[in-house]
Design a protein around this motif. Sequence first.
Motif, PDB file in Angstrom:
ATOM      1  N   ALA A 109     -10.386   2.336  -8.012  1.00  0.00           N
ATOM      2  CA  ALA A 109      -9.769   2.066  -9.317  1.00  0.00           C
ATOM      3  C   ALA A 109      -9.774   0.583  -9.645  1.00  0.00           C
ATOM      4  O   ALA A 109      -9.488   0.192 -10.773  1.00  0.00           O
ATOM      5  N   GLU A 110     -10.066  -0.255  -8.641  1.00  0.00           N
ATOM      6  CA  GLU A 110     -10.042  -1.722  -8.794  1.00  0.00           C
ATOM      7  C   GLU A 110      -8.669  -2.203  -9.226  1.00  0.00           C
ATOM      8  O   GLU A 110      -8.545  -3.012 -10.144  1.00  0.00           O
ATOM      9  N   ASP A 111      -7.636  -1.727  -8.553  1.00  0.00           N
ATOM     10  CA  ASP A 111      -6.275  -2.188  -8.857  1.00  0.00           C
ATOM     11  C   ASP A 111      -6.166  -3.694  -8.632  1.00  0.00           C
ATOM     12  O   ASP A 111      -6.592  -4.212  -7.608  1.00  0.00           O
ATOM     13  N   ARG A 112      -5.563  -4.390  -9.606  1.00  0.00           N
ATOM     14  CA  ARG A 112      -5.402  -5.847  -9.492  1.00  0.00           C
ATOM     15  C   ARG A 112      -4.021  -6.217  -8.970  1.00  0.00           C
ATOM     16  O   ARG A 112      -3.840  -7.249  -8.334  1.00  0.00           O
ATOM     17  N   VAL A 113      -3.050  -5.407  -9.316  1.00  0.00           N
ATOM     18  CA  VAL A 113      -1.649  -5.684  -8.978  1.00  0.00           C
ATOM     19  C   VAL A 113      -1.081  -4.388  -8.436  1.00  0.00           C
ATOM     20  O   VAL A 113      -1.472  -3.308  -8.887  1.00  0.00           O
ATOM     21  N   VAL A 121       7.827  -1.020   1.424  1.00  0.00           N
ATOM     22  CA  VAL A 121       7.084  -2.207   1.858  1.00  0.00           C
ATOM     23  C   VAL A 121       6.437  -1.996   3.235  1.00  0.00           C
ATOM     24  O   VAL A 121       5.250  -2.290   3.421  1.00  0.00           O
ATOM     25  N   PRO A 122       7.162  -1.450   4.220  1.00  0.00           N
ATOM     26  CA  PRO A 122       6.522  -1.269   5.542  1.00  0.00           C
ATOM     27  C   PRO A 122       5.288  -0.364   5.473  1.00  0.00           C
ATOM     28  O   PRO A 122       4.286  -0.628   6.133  1.00  0.00           O
ATOM     29  N   LEU A 123       5.372   0.697   4.645  1.00  0.00           N
ATOM     30  CA  LEU A 123       4.236   1.620   4.538  1.00  0.00           C
ATOM     31  C   LEU A 123       3.054   0.931   3.851  1.00  0.00           C
ATOM     32  O   LEU A 123       1.901   1.040   4.299  1.00  0.00           O
ATOM     33  N   LEU A 124       3.338   0.194   2.764  1.00  0.00           N
ATOM     34  CA  LEU A 124       2.247  -0.491   2.064  1.00  0.00           C
ATOM     35  C   LEU A 124       1.595  -1.533   2.983  1.00  0.00           C
ATOM     36  O   LEU A 124       0.374  -1.735   2.926  1.00  0.00           O
ATOM     37  N   ALA A 125       2.422  -2.157   3.819  1.00  0.00           N
ATOM     38  CA  ALA A 125       1.910  -3.234   4.677  1.00  0.00           C
ATOM     39  C   ALA A 125       0.764  -2.742   5.555  1.00  0.00           C
ATOM     40  O   ALA A 125      -0.157  -3.503   5.862  1.00  0.00           O
ATOM     41  N   THR A 126       0.783  -1.453   5.929  1.00  0.00           N
ATOM     42  CA  THR A 126      -0.253  -0.940   6.831  1.00  0.00           C
ATOM     43  C   THR A 126      -1.611  -0.848   6.151  1.00  0.00           C
ATOM     44  O   THR A 126      -2.632  -0.781   6.828  1.00  0.00           O
ATOM     45  N   VAL A 127      -1.623  -0.794   4.824  1.00  0.00           N
ATOM     46  CA  VAL A 127      -2.905  -0.602   4.138  1.00  0.00           C
ATOM     47  C   VAL A 127      -3.289  -1.790   3.248  1.00  0.00           C
ATOM     48  O   VAL A 127      -4.449  -1.965   2.892  1.00  0.00           O
ATOM     49  N   LEU A 128      -2.302  -2.649   2.950  1.00  0.00           N
ATOM     50  CA  LEU A 128      -2.543  -3.737   1.993  1.00  0.00           C
ATOM     51  C   LEU A 128      -3.753  -4.610   2.341  1.00  0.00           C
ATOM     52  O   LEU A 128      -4.537  -4.950   1.440  1.00  0.00           O
ATOM     53  N   PRO A 129      -3.936  -4.974   3.619  1.00  0.00           N
ATOM     54  CA  PRO A 129      -5.090  -5.835   3.931  1.00  0.00           C
ATOM     55  C   PRO A 129      -6.420  -5.191   3.527  1.00  0.00           C
ATOM     56  O   PRO A 129      -7.397  -5.888   3.255  1.00  0.00           O
ATOM     57  N   ASP A 130      -6.457  -3.847   3.453  1.00  0.00           N
ATOM     58  CA  ASP A 130      -7.709  -3.168   3.088  1.00  0.00           C
ATOM     59  C   ASP A 130      -7.848  -2.926   1.590  1.00  0.00           C
ATOM     60  O   ASP A 130      -8.826  -2.329   1.141  1.00  0.00           O
ATOM     61  N   MET A 131      -6.822  -3.332   0.803  1.00  0.00           N
ATOM     62  CA  MET A 131      -6.911  -3.171  -0.656  1.00  0.00           C
ATOM     63  C   MET A 131      -7.541  -4.430  -1.225  1.00  0.00           C
ATOM     64  O   MET A 131      -6.856  -5.356  -1.663  1.00  0.00           O
ATOM     65  N   GLU A 132      -8.853  -4.432  -1.266  1.00  0.00           N
ATOM     66  CA  GLU A 132      -9.569  -5.698  -1.474  1.00  0.00           C
ATOM     67  C   GLU A 132      -9.443  -6.235  -2.891  1.00  0.00           C
ATOM     68  O   GLU A 132      -9.471  -7.445  -3.099  1.00  0.00           O
ATOM     69  N   VAL A 134      -6.869  -6.028  -4.845  1.00  0.00           N
ATOM     70  CA  VAL A 134      -5.490  -6.383  -5.210  1.00  0.00           C
ATOM     71  C   VAL A 134      -5.247  -7.872  -4.987  1.00  0.00           C
ATOM     72  O   VAL A 134      -5.537  -8.413  -3.924  1.00  0.00           O
ATOM     73  N   ARG A 135      -4.741  -8.545  -6.059  1.00  0.00           N
ATOM     74  CA  ARG A 135      -4.430  -9.983  -5.967  1.00  0.00           C
ATOM     75  C   ARG A 135      -2.928 -10.218  -5.802  1.00  0.00           C
ATOM     76  O   ARG A 135      -2.523 -11.177  -5.177  1.00  0.00           O
ATOM     77  N   HIS A 136      -2.121  -9.345  -6.450  1.00  0.00           N
ATOM     78  CA  HIS A 136      -0.681  -9.601  -6.518  1.00  0.00           C
ATOM     79  C   HIS A 136       0.098  -8.363  -6.074  1.00  0.00           C
ATOM     80  O   HIS A 136      -0.279  -7.243  -6.428  1.00  0.00           O
ATOM     81  N   VAL A 137       1.178  -8.597  -5.336  1.00  0.00           N
ATOM     82  CA  VAL A 137       2.099  -7.514  -4.999  1.00  0.00           C
ATOM     83  C   VAL A 137       3.471  -7.890  -5.538  1.00  0.00           C
ATOM     84  O   VAL A 137       3.949  -9.009  -5.303  1.00  0.00           O
ATOM     85  N   VAL A 138       4.058  -6.968  -6.315  1.00  0.00           N
ATOM     86  CA  VAL A 138       5.361  -7.227  -6.916  1.00  0.00           C
ATOM     87  C   VAL A 138       6.369  -6.290  -6.248  1.00  0.00           C
ATOM     88  O   VAL A 138       6.217  -5.063  -6.314  1.00  0.00           O
ATOM     89  N   VAL A 139       7.371  -6.876  -5.588  1.00  0.00           N
ATOM     90  CA  VAL A 139       8.317  -6.079  -4.806  1.00  0.00           C
ATOM     91  C   VAL A 139       9.561  -5.782  -5.642  1.00  0.00           C
ATOM     92  O   VAL A 139      10.208  -6.692  -6.152  1.00  0.00           O
ATOM     93  N   VAL A 140       9.863  -4.493  -5.777  1.00  0.00           N
ATOM     94  CA  VAL A 140      11.020  -4.043  -6.558  1.00  0.00           C
ATOM     95  C   VAL A 140      12.197  -3.862  -5.604  1.00  0.00           C
ATOM     96  O   VAL A 140      12.137  -3.034  -4.701  1.00  0.00           O
ATOM     97  N   GLY A 141      13.248  -4.669  -5.800  1.00  0.00           N
ATOM     98  CA  GLY A 141      14.408  -4.574  -4.926  1.00  0.00           C
ATOM     99  C   GLY A 141      14.315  -5.575  -3.781  1.00  0.00           C
ATOM    100  O   GLY A 141      13.341  -6.321  -3.661  1.00  0.00           O
ATOM    101  N   LYS A 153      -2.364 -11.792  -0.246  1.00  0.00           N
ATOM    102  CA  LYS A 153      -2.014 -11.479  -1.635  1.00  0.00           C
ATOM    103  C   LYS A 153      -0.862 -12.380  -2.067  1.00  0.00           C
ATOM    104  O   LYS A 153      -0.050 -12.801  -1.250  1.00  0.00           O
ATOM    105  N   ASP A 154      -0.760 -12.620  -3.375  1.00  0.00           N
ATOM    106  CA  ASP A 154       0.402 -13.333  -3.898  1.00  0.00           C
ATOM    107  C   ASP A 154       1.564 -12.364  -3.994  1.00  0.00           C
ATOM    108  O   ASP A 154       1.416 -11.285  -4.570  1.00  0.00           O
ATOM    109  N   LEU A 155       2.710 -12.743  -3.442  1.00  0.00           N
ATOM    110  CA  LEU A 155       3.887 -11.873  -3.451  1.00  0.00           C
ATOM    111  C   LEU A 155       4.879 -12.352  -4.502  1.00  0.00           C
ATOM    112  O   LEU A 155       5.076 -13.552  -4.679  1.00  0.00           O
ATOM    113  N   HIS A 156       5.502 -11.378  -5.199  1.00  0.00           N
ATOM    114  CA  HIS A 156       6.458 -11.713  -6.262  1.00  0.00           C
ATOM    115  C   HIS A 156       7.645 -10.776  -6.181  1.00  0.00           C
ATOM    116  O   HIS A 156       7.531  -9.648  -5.710  1.00  0.00           O
TER     117      HIS A 156
END
Lengths: 540, 540
Positions: A109-113, A121-132, A134-141, A153-156
């Motif tokens: 899908a070429e997700d950018r964010v 967050v812990p679950l996403l962390a396991t796959v995030l390095p392979d989401m090529e 993706v430039r930005h991750v926005v954390v809710v809470g 990735k840039d974290l916000h």
Amino acid sequence: MWSTMQDVPLTITSILRFGTGTFGTREVVTWTADGPRRRTFAEVGERAARLANALRALGVDGDQRVGTFMWNNAEHLEAYLAIPSMGAVLHTLNIRLSADQLAYIAGHAEDRVVLVDASLVPLLATVLPDMETVRHVVVVGDADTAPLEGAGKDLHSYEDLLAAASPDFDWPELDERQAAAMCYTSGTTGNPKGVAYSHRSSYLHSMSAATGNAFGLSASDRVMPVVPMFHANAWGLPYAALLAGASLVMPDRFLQAAPLVELIETERPTVAGAVPTIWADLLRHVREHGGDLSSLRLVPCGGSAVPESLLRGFDELGVRIVQAWGMTETSPVATVAHPPVGVTGDEAVRYRISQGRVLAGLEVRIVGDGDRVIPNDGTSVGEVEIRGPWITGAYVKAEDAGRFHDGWLRTGDVGTLDPDGYLVLTDRAKDVIKSGGEWISSVELENRLMAHPDVVEAAVVGVPDDRWQERPLASVVLREGATTTAADLRGFLGEHVPHWQLPERWTFIGEVPKTSVGKFDKKVLRRRYADGALPVEHLD
Amino acid sequence: MWSTMQDVPLTITSILRFGTGTFGTREVVTWTADGPRRRTFAEVGERAARLANALRALGVDGDQRVGTFMWNNAEHLEAYLAIPSMGAVLHTLNIRLSADQLAYIAGHAEDRVVLVDASLVPLLATVLPDMETVRHVVVVGDADTAPLEGAGKDLHSYEDLLAAASPDFDWPELDERQAAAMCYTSGTTGNPKGVAYSHRSSYLHSMSAATGNAFGLSASDRVMPVVPMFHANAWGLPYAALLAGASLVMPDRFLQAAPLVELIETERPTVAGAVPTIWADLLRHVREHGGDLSSLRLVPCGGSAVPESLLRGFDELGVRIVQAWGMTETSPVATVAHPPVGVTGDEAVRYRISQGRVLAGLEVRIVGDGDRVIPNDGTSVGEVEIRGPWITGAYVKAEDAGRFHDGWLRTGDVGTLDPDGYLVLTDRAKDVIKSGGEWISSVELENRLMAHPDVVEAAVVGVPDDRWQERPLASVVLREGATTTAADLRGFLGEHVPHWQLPERWTFIGEVPKTSVGKFDKKVLRRRYADGALPVEHLD
């Protein structure tokens, strides 16, 4: 001759404006470990504008994809509204997919964010390095974001971004055929395939959900989507609620029976949608511990077939379950099983355990061998095909002509359609057994076999046959110590099933092989049979 | 990024297929002097195909216009379905227009064929010779067609044409923005103006009627359109009923209270739409003679303001009236007055006598002097503007930019919008009095005056004023022998109305001049005042 009517597009932006304007005092309630937190639709509207500004500031432009990795909550609703309305495309990532699949679909899908709930967050962390892409991750809470660091990735912080953004966003004029949201099917073979809903399809699907033959949603309702917002837009319930001016009750990650009962008792939803497993748990819980479900006027249920016992169990509590059928490719609601007017009691149950009637706007037909359309007589069995403005006609960046037929979607489900428009599904197309030009439902044989007291599990698959092309092979798991024979079981089946459908080939196994989501893995059985790895007994 | 969804148009053809297919066993009941006659939706579908073939054989091609001069009955429903679905344009001729107006609109629309009910043949005969574009007249039912001869048209029997035609018609693929049906407004000034509904607008309007915030139509309903099918598509109820799978109950020409009560008792409709006058007659009849209206779950009422007494009268019978507002240009249903959730009793009545909330898909706004959009605060008064996919953006073959504003329709109605989206109309724009930048409702002053025991009628119009631009002139008809003075009436008004709104100019007249449809003709009063033909008393 052209009409004189205004050319106003059907868009999520229109749902956003209407729901947060005319019905700005409605609320979205999100359940938390500390009870409910509340936000009005007007507040959601303002925060959606802030989110759109924030995403624009992160560089989201044009039709770029923004992923969400979230439960059902107010912030996910904000993303549902802001992302499509700014012209971007919402991509709801299914948190239950494997890391490989998640990396694949985010890349495809070429997700950018990606927006992620703190609890995920812990679950996403396991796959995030392979989401090529993706430039930005926005954390809710509030979350410890340490696991996300190092992925490059840039974290916000979601709340920091919103606080810094303007509460006004100049929503663009959109073409209603533009993509609004994406969902990937968790296909059992090959890579997941993407469906891109349009603004138009989502709008019409929402409007349809509010009609009397679907769920009749109105401003008197409080709608609780238990079905996750990462599953086919939570059956469209969030958008439909905004469009109907109905408040929303969101369970977030609290999907167990006890918190759901507490949520229902506290927030008194009138309509709540979930898969049968959830409702079965809830029914068991209420029978054991009590619980007040009386606020519910209608409980849409789908995702897998609704057992009659579940439906009757809720009837006893005075709560009406209504079965709905569809799939990711159908937005998803395609049919809803209200009984015909005037039909009640056991006769009504017969209709209520069917898949129901197709919603206005859609057409269904049954197609047999040689792609021939067959009669709606309630007995002729074939593959279900469907057509309409909220049905997919292609997959994203994929050639898959095999799933489409003259502009209709081949659903992969097999069943019958009666003259009154009631659809009954009997099998998945890939599992149906084609014997001498007639079709045998593997599911029906399995259900009949599993009704035998000595049978723990039974799986039936089609295997090659010289005379009939295909014949059923029954693979049976007996309870410990049982002495029942294949001939016994064949006799038992013969009490309900026509003789020509009875399996000649039988095998007794220790366990039916299963897929990662717990369904029978019939591919494995077919392969073992082909390899001669199963001890097969032949009856005449 | 384009979506992957199928490109299926929203058309009347789709409503025809769905209603007469999935809901083919539903029926349309037509009332006659001998009681009900019945036809299933499947039969209507077959007859619609025959009608399309018959019209094609008469030379109807492309987007030619076919007029109907008919009551509400099964044959009119067949025309509603066949004509747009074959690609032609349905033009419902309003039988209550003057002969001049009828000749004008049939010519303006270039009607090629007119379908006429047998009972309306004598009326059509008076205007047919002046309908120059009409080639064919098709008579529905048994009639003496002698009055039609000599007009130079080919005459046909509807049933003969259908009997000779094939029951199969290859419905064409249509563009949803193509015109489906036309209606002319009976404007009080100038020639009637034509609105051309599109397939898309009619489809969305029908779907909207089936949603919970409108009438929540479903397959459990029996819908009775008392409002004529020559008035803005009978409020869209016929199409909406097909789309909802609801049976239809048609009163034909039997619109008096006695036969309507008999029809309701016999056919037990659940939803019935008509103007307040009809319901007021019915209420009076039921109070005097009795009658069972208990089948009705909802009674949409519009066309003119619903009096509170009417609404409460039906409440006492256990039948819920819901006010709806719209106009020919809005398809017509734009707002529906359901009270907010949880609000009951007298408080609910306050909302139910408003025009209600706009339906999802539409937007309303209030515009004041200088075309400035003013706040939705429930008190700021301005002209109501409306926008959406079933609102007209132009008139047929007419330049009338004055009625449109940045893509919005100026409704010509004046009112307020509250923060919860409830619209309250206070006047027609052309009758509102603009006094020193503030607006005075002529209707409110009239209603207050007519509440005085000595006042039979009162009309208030704006007249030029050097200081305030405009000020109200009150024209009052006193009951015979009354000695009430202008000062008395001004004092009476002053108990309820702000001082600055009280008229200084008063005139006592024998009767308020009226238009052909019985409304106050304020143009005449303004002209008489300008001509000095009214004896005016000035108070300070």
